[in-house]
Design a protein around this motif. Structure first.
Motif, PDB file in Angstrom:
ATOM      1  N   VAL A   2      -4.047  -2.231 -14.414  1.00 14.02           N
ATOM      2  CA  VAL A   2      -3.982  -2.503 -13.311  1.00 14.02           C
ATOM      3  C   VAL A   2      -3.782  -1.894 -11.704  1.00 14.02           C
ATOM      4  O   VAL A   2      -2.780  -0.816 -12.086  1.00 14.02           O
ATOM      5  N   THR A   3      -4.836  -1.731 -10.875  1.00 11.92           N
ATOM      6  CA  THR A   3      -4.627  -0.885  -9.355  1.00 11.92           C
ATOM      7  C   THR A   3      -3.506  -1.832  -9.167  1.00 11.92           C
ATOM      8  O   THR A   3      -2.899  -2.654  -8.826  1.00 11.92           O
ATOM      9  N   ALA A   4      -2.323  -1.047  -8.826  1.00 18.29           N
ATOM     10  CA  ALA A   4      -1.114  -0.969  -7.349  1.00 18.29           C
ATOM     11  C   ALA A   4      -0.916  -0.198  -6.845  1.00 18.29           C
ATOM     12  O   ALA A   4      -0.079   0.165  -6.258  1.00 18.29           O
ATOM     13  N   ASN A   5      -1.686   0.821  -5.874  1.00 15.05           N
ATOM     14  CA  ASN A   5      -2.498   0.834  -5.490  1.00 15.05           C
ATOM     15  C   ASN A   5      -2.383   1.369  -4.253  1.00 15.05           C
ATOM     16  O   ASN A   5      -3.247   2.423  -3.412  1.00 15.05           O
ATOM     17  N   ILE A   6      -2.033   0.842  -3.584  1.00 12.34           N
ATOM     18  CA  ILE A   6      -2.232   0.346  -1.698  1.00 12.34           C
ATOM     19  C   ILE A   6      -1.271   1.286  -0.544  1.00 12.34           C
ATOM     20  O   ILE A   6      -0.543   1.301  -1.882  1.00 12.34           O
ATOM     21  N   ILE A   7      -1.500   1.255   0.491  1.00 10.89           N
ATOM     22  CA  ILE A   7       0.174   2.438   0.813  1.00 10.89           C
ATOM     23  C   ILE A   7       0.621   1.297   1.620  1.00 10.89           C
ATOM     24  O   ILE A   7       0.448   1.255   2.664  1.00 10.89           O
ATOM     25  N   PRO A   8       1.885   0.690   0.527  1.00  9.50           N
ATOM     26  CA  PRO A   8       2.689  -0.729   1.306  1.00  9.50           C
ATOM     27  C   PRO A   8       3.229  -0.274   2.999  1.00  9.50           C
ATOM     28  O   PRO A   8       3.558   0.873   2.879  1.00  9.50           O
ATOM     29  N   HIS A   9       2.814  -1.745   3.197  1.00  7.58           N
ATOM     30  CA  HIS A   9       3.983  -1.371   4.228  1.00  7.58           C
ATOM     31  C   HIS A   9       5.583  -1.967   3.801  1.00  7.58           C
ATOM     32  O   HIS A   9       5.173  -2.952   2.880  1.00  7.58           O
ATOM     33  N   ASN A  10       6.329  -2.215   5.105  1.00  3.04           N
ATOM     34  CA  ASN A  10       7.433  -3.136   4.413  1.00  3.04           C
ATOM     35  C   ASN A  10       7.347  -4.699   3.901  1.00  3.04           C
ATOM     36  O   ASN A  10       7.456  -5.000   2.928  1.00  3.04           O
ATOM     37  N   GLU A  11       6.382  -5.372   4.174  1.00  4.71           N
ATOM     38  CA  GLU A  11       5.891  -6.814   4.539  1.00  4.71           C
ATOM     39  C   GLU A  11       5.553  -6.537   2.757  1.00  4.71           C
ATOM     40  O   GLU A  11       5.664  -7.431   2.226  1.00  4.71           O
ATOM     41  N   ASP A  12       4.263  -5.584   2.712  1.00  9.18           N
ATOM     42  CA  ASP A  12       3.854  -5.686   1.487  1.00  9.18           C
ATOM     43  C   ASP A  12       4.816  -5.380   0.289  1.00  9.18           C
ATOM     44  O   ASP A  12       4.251  -5.888  -1.322  1.00  9.18           O
ATOM     45  N   LEU A  13       6.039  -4.884   0.243  1.00  9.89           N
ATOM     46  CA  LEU A  13       7.060  -4.644  -1.095  1.00  9.89           C
ATOM     47  C   LEU A  13       7.619  -6.438  -1.142  1.00  9.89           C
ATOM     48  O   LEU A  13       8.613  -6.244  -2.645  1.00  9.89           O
ATOM     49  N   THR A  14       7.376  -7.214  -0.348  1.00 13.90           N
ATOM     50  CA  THR A  14       8.358  -8.186  -0.700  1.00 13.90           C
ATOM     51  C   THR A  14       7.631  -8.912  -1.906  1.00 13.90           C
ATOM     52  O   THR A  14       8.575  -9.673  -2.556  1.00 13.90           O
ATOM     53  N   ASP A  15       6.694  -9.256  -1.965  1.00 15.27           N
ATOM     54  CA  ASP A  15       6.822 -10.146  -3.221  1.00 15.27           C
ATOM     55  C   ASP A  15       6.286  -9.023  -4.756  1.00 15.27           C
ATOM     56  O   ASP A  15       5.797  -9.832  -5.633  1.00 15.27           O
ATOM     57  N   LEU A  16       6.359  -7.970  -4.600  1.00 15.22           N
ATOM     58  CA  LEU A  16       6.078  -6.734  -5.646  1.00 15.22           C
ATOM     59  C   LEU A  16       7.230  -7.096  -6.828  1.00 15.22           C
ATOM     60  O   LEU A  16       6.124  -7.378  -7.903  1.00 15.22           O
ATOM     61  N   PRO A  17       8.523  -6.851  -6.567  1.00 16.16           N
ATOM     62  CA  PRO A  17       9.440  -7.077  -8.313  1.00 16.16           C
ATOM     63  C   PRO A  17       8.358  -8.175  -8.725  1.00 16.16           C
ATOM     64  O   PRO A  17       8.117  -7.858 -10.168  1.00 16.16           O
ATOM     65  N   ASP A  18       8.651  -9.439  -8.196  1.00 14.62           N
ATOM     66  CA  ASP A  18       7.897 -10.539  -8.878  1.00 14.62           C
ATOM     67  C   ASP A  18       6.672 -10.571  -9.760  1.00 14.62           C
ATOM     68  O   ASP A  18       6.520 -10.675 -10.995  1.00 14.62           O
ATOM     69  N   TYR A  19       5.333 -10.188  -8.516  1.00 18.91           N
ATOM     70  CA  TYR A  19       4.119  -9.441  -9.459  1.00 18.91           C
ATOM     71  C   TYR A  19       4.672  -8.498 -10.705  1.00 18.91           C
ATOM     72  O   TYR A  19       3.746  -8.788 -11.220  1.00 18.91           O
TER      73      TYR A  19
END
Length: 409
Positions: free
Chosen positions: A64-81
């Motif tokens: 599964v790809t999770a390869n964006i270059i994230p900004h701060n707001e992108d990290l919010t939902d990442l752990p649950d995902y």
């Protein structure tokens, strides 16, 4: 020699199943967040569960790809995902960002991590760095030559895998770190929203002559100065494998079911021939012929043999070469009645000369002599998208076989 893997793209569940059936060893997909193909249908958690079950039952891995270059707001939902992905049972995550990497290690400490080409992996020190952090595989930058890759493979641990692209569209910014889309269309390519402005037509406008469009290249229709040809290494499988690449990757999560099937099928045959007898491998012209029957731009070998020059771009237009139409996907076949149930994908007619393509090597040609709609009424044409049609055909078809015909001008 490390195990050689054919890695295929899948933009949705149907394409994943086709990739598996037509010979992929592994499939890479995007979830509904954090991937670089936001315009693809992508996979819900429920879709991923079905995908993993289907693939694993046939010995195929799912990344599964999770390869964006994230900004701060992108990290919010990442752990649950990530927790949800961990429950699904995927085989690896494809990561480009060190921050994302650290979160994956915290949330899913046992998850296999592959470093995306987005991380600009162009030298052995970078690749060894990622290995020391815990990466299992590194996806090589597309701007590397085979000689550079061979040197890298000689200077990395034996248990570190190298993945490289062998087929598909080439980004103008080869490792993918491009800001052109951000500037031209306010769409962040590094967060999955690339507008592909490198494929647009451009002219020059001089400041004091507004509205007077001058071609950048001497052509009255304009020019496509950044429009790269497509990568194709079907004729160079030995060189790719012997340089040290052990996962051979096809680009194309935005591509069609037909493209996935045709491309995977061709490379499956080429790789299998190499594995049978590496020293006596010969490129079969039919493999390239099959790739030419899928939608594509003109082909190039990219950076693998030498630095690309002006011949590696297409200046005349942005269109694809399409010589065949994918007209239907087989859903069922009644051996007693010799009737196939087809889901229409492009219009076809009674009397059409068609080719039947499956994961086997043989291709069968037939003429459609009789056809009916789903209610049993005889028809002469199937004009409606995804219309279910029955056709009389004496060759035993299987689900996910494809029907195609020469494209009408």
């Amino acid at each position: 020699m490390k195990k050689i893997e054919l890695l295929a793209p899948a933009g949705d569940l149907e394409r994943l199943k086709v990739a598996v059936i037509y010979g992929a060893d592994a499939v890479y997909v995007g979830g509904q967040i954090f991937g670089l193909r936001s315009a693809a249908k992508n996979f819900s958690i429920e879709d991923l569960k079905e995908a993993v079950e289907f693939a694993h039952s046939r010995g195929v891995k799912v990344y599964v790809t999770a390869n964006i270059i994230p900004h701060n707001e992108d990290l919010t939902d990442l752990p649950d995902y990530l927790v949800e992905l961990g429950k699904v049972g995927i085989d690896a995550l494809i990561i480009s960002d060190p921050g994302t990497f650290s979160i994956v290690q915290e949330v899913l400490p046992d998850m296999e991590i592959h470093i995306s080409t987005q991380a600009n992996n162009t030298n052995y020190r970078t690749i060894n760095f990622w290995y020391k952090q815990g990466a299992k595989r590194v996806v090589l930058a597309r701007e590397l030559s085979l000689n550079e890759i061979k040197e890298i493979s000689e200077k990395i641990p034996e248990d570190l895998e190298l993945e490289g692209f062998i087929h598909g569209a080439m980004c103008m910014s080869y490792s993918g770190r491009c800001l052109l889309s951000n500037y031209m269309a306010n769409r962040d390519a590094n967060r999955g929203e690339c507008a592909q402005p490198c494929r647009w037509k451009y002219h020059i406008v001089e400041e004091k002559r507004p509205g007077e469009f001058m071609p950048v290249y001497e052509d009255e229709t304009g020019t496509y100065i950044m429009n790269s040809k497509d990568l194709c290494m079907i004729q160079h499988i030995p060189e790719v494998i012997e340089a040290g690449i052990n996962s051979l990757k096809i680009e194309g999560r935005m591509k069609t079911t037909y493209y996935v099937a045709t491309t995977v099928r061709a490379y499956r045959m080429a790789i299998d021939e190499y594995l049978k007898d590496p020293k006596n491998w010969r490129s079969n012209p039919q493999w390239l012929e099959e790739l030419n029957k899928a939608s594509h731009r003109d082909f190039t070998t990219g950076f693998y043999f030498q630095r690309p020059d002006e011949k590696e771009h297409i200046y005349s237009d942005q269109s694809y070469v399409r010589t065949y139409d994918f007209i239907g996907l087989v859903k069922e076949y009644d051996e007693k009645e010799k009737v196939a149930l087809i889901e229409q994908r492009n219009r076809f007619f009674k009397g059409d000369h068609i080719e039947v393509v499956g994961p086997r090597e043989e291709i069968y040609e037939r003429v459609i002599e009789e056809m009916w709609d789903i209610d049993g009424n005889q028809i002469d044409v199937a004009p409606h998208p995804q219309q279910l049609v029955k056709i009389k055909i004496d060759y035993p078809l299987k689900p996910f076989d494809l029907l195609r015909k020469i494209r009408e001008e």
